[in-house]
Design a protein around this motif. Structure first.
Motif, mmCIF file in Angstrom:
data_model
loop_
_atom_site.group_PDB
_atom_site.id
_atom_site.type_symbol
_atom_site.label_atom_id
_atom_site.label_comp_id
_atom_site.label_asym_id
_atom_site.label_seq_id
_atom_site.Cartn_x
_atom_site.Cartn_y
_atom_site.Cartn_z
ATOM 1 N N TYR A 9 52.945 40.152 -5.317
ATOM 2 C CA TYR A 9 52.035 41.308 -5.408
ATOM 3 C C TYR A 9 51.367 41.618 -4.065
ATOM 4 O O TYR A 9 50.724 42.653 -3.922
ATOM 5 C CB TYR A 9 50.951 41.042 -6.465
ATOM 6 N N HIS A 40 57.546 44.922 -10.556
ATOM 7 C CA HIS A 40 57.326 43.754 -9.691
ATOM 8 C C HIS A 40 58.607 43.326 -8.955
ATOM 9 O O HIS A 40 58.533 42.575 -7.999
ATOM 10 C CB HIS A 40 56.665 42.604 -10.464
ATOM 11 N N THR A 66 52.954 35.711 -4.431
ATOM 12 C CA THR A 66 53.078 36.022 -5.859
ATOM 13 C C THR A 66 54.010 37.202 -6.077
ATOM 14 O O THR A 66 54.371 37.501 -7.198
ATOM 15 C CB THR A 66 51.711 36.455 -6.414
ATOM 16 N N ARG A 76 46.592 35.050 -12.574
ATOM 17 C CA ARG A 76 47.884 34.484 -12.154
ATOM 18 C C ARG A 76 48.457 35.178 -10.925
ATOM 19 O O ARG A 76 49.135 34.571 -10.120
ATOM 20 C CB ARG A 76 48.893 34.543 -13.304
ATOM 21 N N LYS A 77 48.198 36.498 -10.814
ATOM 22 C CA LYS A 77 48.856 37.247 -9.739
ATOM 23 C C LYS A 77 47.882 37.951 -8.793
ATOM 24 O O LYS A 77 48.009 37.863 -7.580
ATOM 25 C CB LYS A 77 49.788 38.321 -10.333
ATOM 26 N N PRO A 81 45.273 35.609 -6.772
ATOM 27 C CA PRO A 81 46.062 34.830 -5.810
ATOM 28 C C PRO A 81 46.679 35.701 -4.707
ATOM 29 O O PRO A 81 46.734 35.298 -3.539
ATOM 30 C CB PRO A 81 47.145 34.179 -6.676
ATOM 31 N N ALA A 82 47.137 36.917 -5.061
ATOM 32 C CA ALA A 82 47.718 37.793 -4.024
ATOM 33 C C ALA A 82 46.633 38.188 -3.019
ATOM 34 O O ALA A 82 46.874 38.201 -1.801
ATOM 35 C CB ALA A 82 48.329 39.036 -4.663
ATOM 36 N N ASN A 131 46.356 27.663 -9.922
ATOM 37 C CA ASN A 131 47.602 28.414 -9.717
ATOM 38 C C ASN A 131 48.172 28.238 -8.318
ATOM 39 O O ASN A 131 49.380 28.263 -8.127
ATOM 40 C CB ASN A 131 47.365 29.920 -9.930
ATOM 41 N N LEU A 132 47.294 28.097 -7.337
ATOM 42 C CA LEU A 132 47.778 28.063 -5.955
ATOM 43 C C LEU A 132 48.252 26.682 -5.520
ATOM 44 O O LEU A 132 49.051 26.555 -4.594
ATOM 45 C CB LEU A 132 46.686 28.536 -5.004
#
Ligand code: BG6
Length: 490
Positions: A419, A176, A417, A13-14, A17-18, A58-59
């Motif tokens: 991150y 975060h 995200t 999720r993070k 994608p980051a 997710n993106l």
């Protein structure tokens, strides 16, 4: 970058994608590679496929096949039991092989995307095979995520265990909230604009409100949340990050030690609450059944999976804190956070003092709101200034108007995200946006006085607010007793 817990939620999720966004922005070095570690049986190809489908989902519109192709071939996977020393020996060999293939020079960022009880074991085992020892020209860093302990003693114990293997400079503790652009912008807003700082003190500010309101419930985390509660889940970390940035003195530079020292000074200045003060300056609540603003009927917290039937854990906490220093003496900071509230938003309200006298005879002073600055952390990120203006017409009437800056208008909605900056900074050895051991311990110290009283006096009136409402009535009284009220957004 070695991700422990690569099969988990955070990775898809993070983290990946980051990395995708960093890769898209050409912010990853050529000699970069990821090694995911988890128990699942998989090879590099299966891991890449799994990430591809999760991350693409997710993106959404931000997906770009060319960027993914560049990142995808840098993803590797190693199956291993992270409690087993043998896995670390295999990891050493795997890393040497990837170093040779990609020229990664032995710089390792270990990301512990695992439950907190594994932090100490993993670092110890990494240390045992020499993976945490830095050479003259290579670095080894470890990122961990909250919760950093569950109270002051356990936080100290965790820091002690990490320090047995790592120097403080190798530990990157993620909160975060520090990855949010709007949180980082508090410093930029305060320290890059000459007109703000002269007003930012007890002379001009009446009080400050920090709200982190959530309409979501505890989702699938009932078992954890029921042992933590709103106070410990949110205040020592996220809300105190905001308090630190709002209250700090201008650091001498934007170097990590300079910034983090100033934040620690703010937390040091928080006036400790006596048990009697906890009874008047802290409010707790737990939600019962209710109807959310979208019409959804939700059941009481006590019926959430993983939560004890007669749970007395709070899902709402509000505190009135004051700072014992020259800038802020006498200015209350009201903090509140809760689940299943009327809205989902995080904002800071800076309420300025009223003008000393109103010379406009016809002005209806009761209608005039004091000047207010609202920092919208999320969503609809931006800054709003409310002030008095003449209402057109022959009479001299004053009304409240808003000047509004929206991030999206100026900078678009850059996909992120939260991150990206944190991972990028860690790779560059910049710990400014990460928490020092001392900051974590001070955070626990602040909430511990409240937690101790609450634990000794279990709440008898729970549930005391309806899901979809603004929280318990006591939270309104906290401000009402001081002649103030919370800002409400519709
Ligand atoms: C987490 C808490 O740290 O922060 C959650 O454990 C909470 O309970 C979340 O929902 C809030 O984060 P954000 O970024 O959605 O405000």
């Amino acid at each position: 970058m070695i991700i422990f817990g690569a099969g988990g939620d955070l990775t898809k999720r993070k983290l990946i994608p980051a990395l995708f966004h960093l890769c898209h922005g050409k912010l990853l070095p050529e000699s970069f590679a990821v090694v995911g570690v988890d128990r699942l049986e998989m090879d590099d190809h299966a891991f890449r496929d799994m990430m591809e489908s999760d991350v693409q989902g997710n993106l959404g519109a931000a997906w770009d096949p060319a960027t993914w192709a560049r990142l995808r071939e840098r993803l590797h996977y190693m199956q291993g039991d992270i409690k087993d020393q043998g896995a670390y020996q295999t990891l050493c060999e795997r890393l040497s092989q990837i170093d040779a293939e990609r020229g990664t020079d032995g710089n390792y960022l270990f990301y512990l995307a695992v439950p907190p009880m594994l932090f100490a074991d993993i670092t110890r085992l990494l240390g045992a095979v020499g993976l945490t020892s830095e050479g003259a020209s290579d670095w080894r860093r470890v990122i961990i995520e909250k919760p950093f302990g569950s109270d002051l003693d356990s936080a100290k114990a965790l820091n002690g265990m990490l320090h047995e293997t790592l120097d403080e400079g190798q530990i990157y503790r993620i909160d975060h909230y520090l990855g949010k652009e709007t949180v980082q912008n508090i410093m930029v807003f305060r320290f890059s604009n000459g007109f703000i700082e002269p007003l930012w003190n007890r002379q001009h500010i009446d009080h400050v409100q920090i709200t982190v309101a959530e309409s979501v419930g505890v989702e699938h985390r009932g078992a954890y949340y029921d042992t933590a509660g709103a106070l410990r889940d949110m205040i020592p970390n996220h809300l105190l990050v905001l308090l630190g940035f709002l209250g700090m003195e201008p650091p001498n530079s934007f170097e990590s030690d300079a910034v983090r020292d100033e934040i620690n000074k703010v937390l040091d200045a928080v006036h400790p609450l006596t048990p009697e003060q906890v009874l008047t300056n802290a409010v707790r609540g737990q939600y019962g059944d209710g109807v959310m603003t979208n019409g959804e009927q939700v059941s009481a917290y006590r019926l959430s999976p993983g939560v004890a039937a007669g749970s007395r854990t709070e899902t709402y906490a509000a505190l009135k804190l004051t700072l014992d220093n020259w800038r802020w003496a006498g200015v209350p900071f009201y903090l509140r956070t809760g689940k299943r509230l009327h809205g989902q938003y995080t904002e800071v309200v800076i309420q300025f003092k009223r003008a000393p006298t109103i010379m406009f005879k016809d002005a209806d002073t009761a209608q005039m709101s004091p000047d207010m600055l609202v920092l919208r952390i999320q969503p609809n990120e931006g800054i709003q200034m409310s002030f008095g203006a003449k209402i057109p017409g022959p009479r001299m009437r004053v009304g409240t108007v808003n000047m509004d800056f929206c991030y999206a208008d100026y900078f678009g909605n850059a996909p992120a995200t939260g991150y990206e900056t944190l991972i990028y900074d860690c790779m560059n050895g910049d710990a400014t946006l990460f928490k020092h051991a001392e900051t974590v311990e001070k955070g626990w110290e602040i909430v511990e006085s409240v937690q101790d009283v609450w634990s000794a006096l279990p709440a008898r009136d729970f549930p005391n607010y309806a899901a979809g409402s603004w929280g318990p009535p006591g939270a309104d009284d906290l401000l009402k007793n001081d002649g103030r009220h919370w800002r409400r957004i519709r």
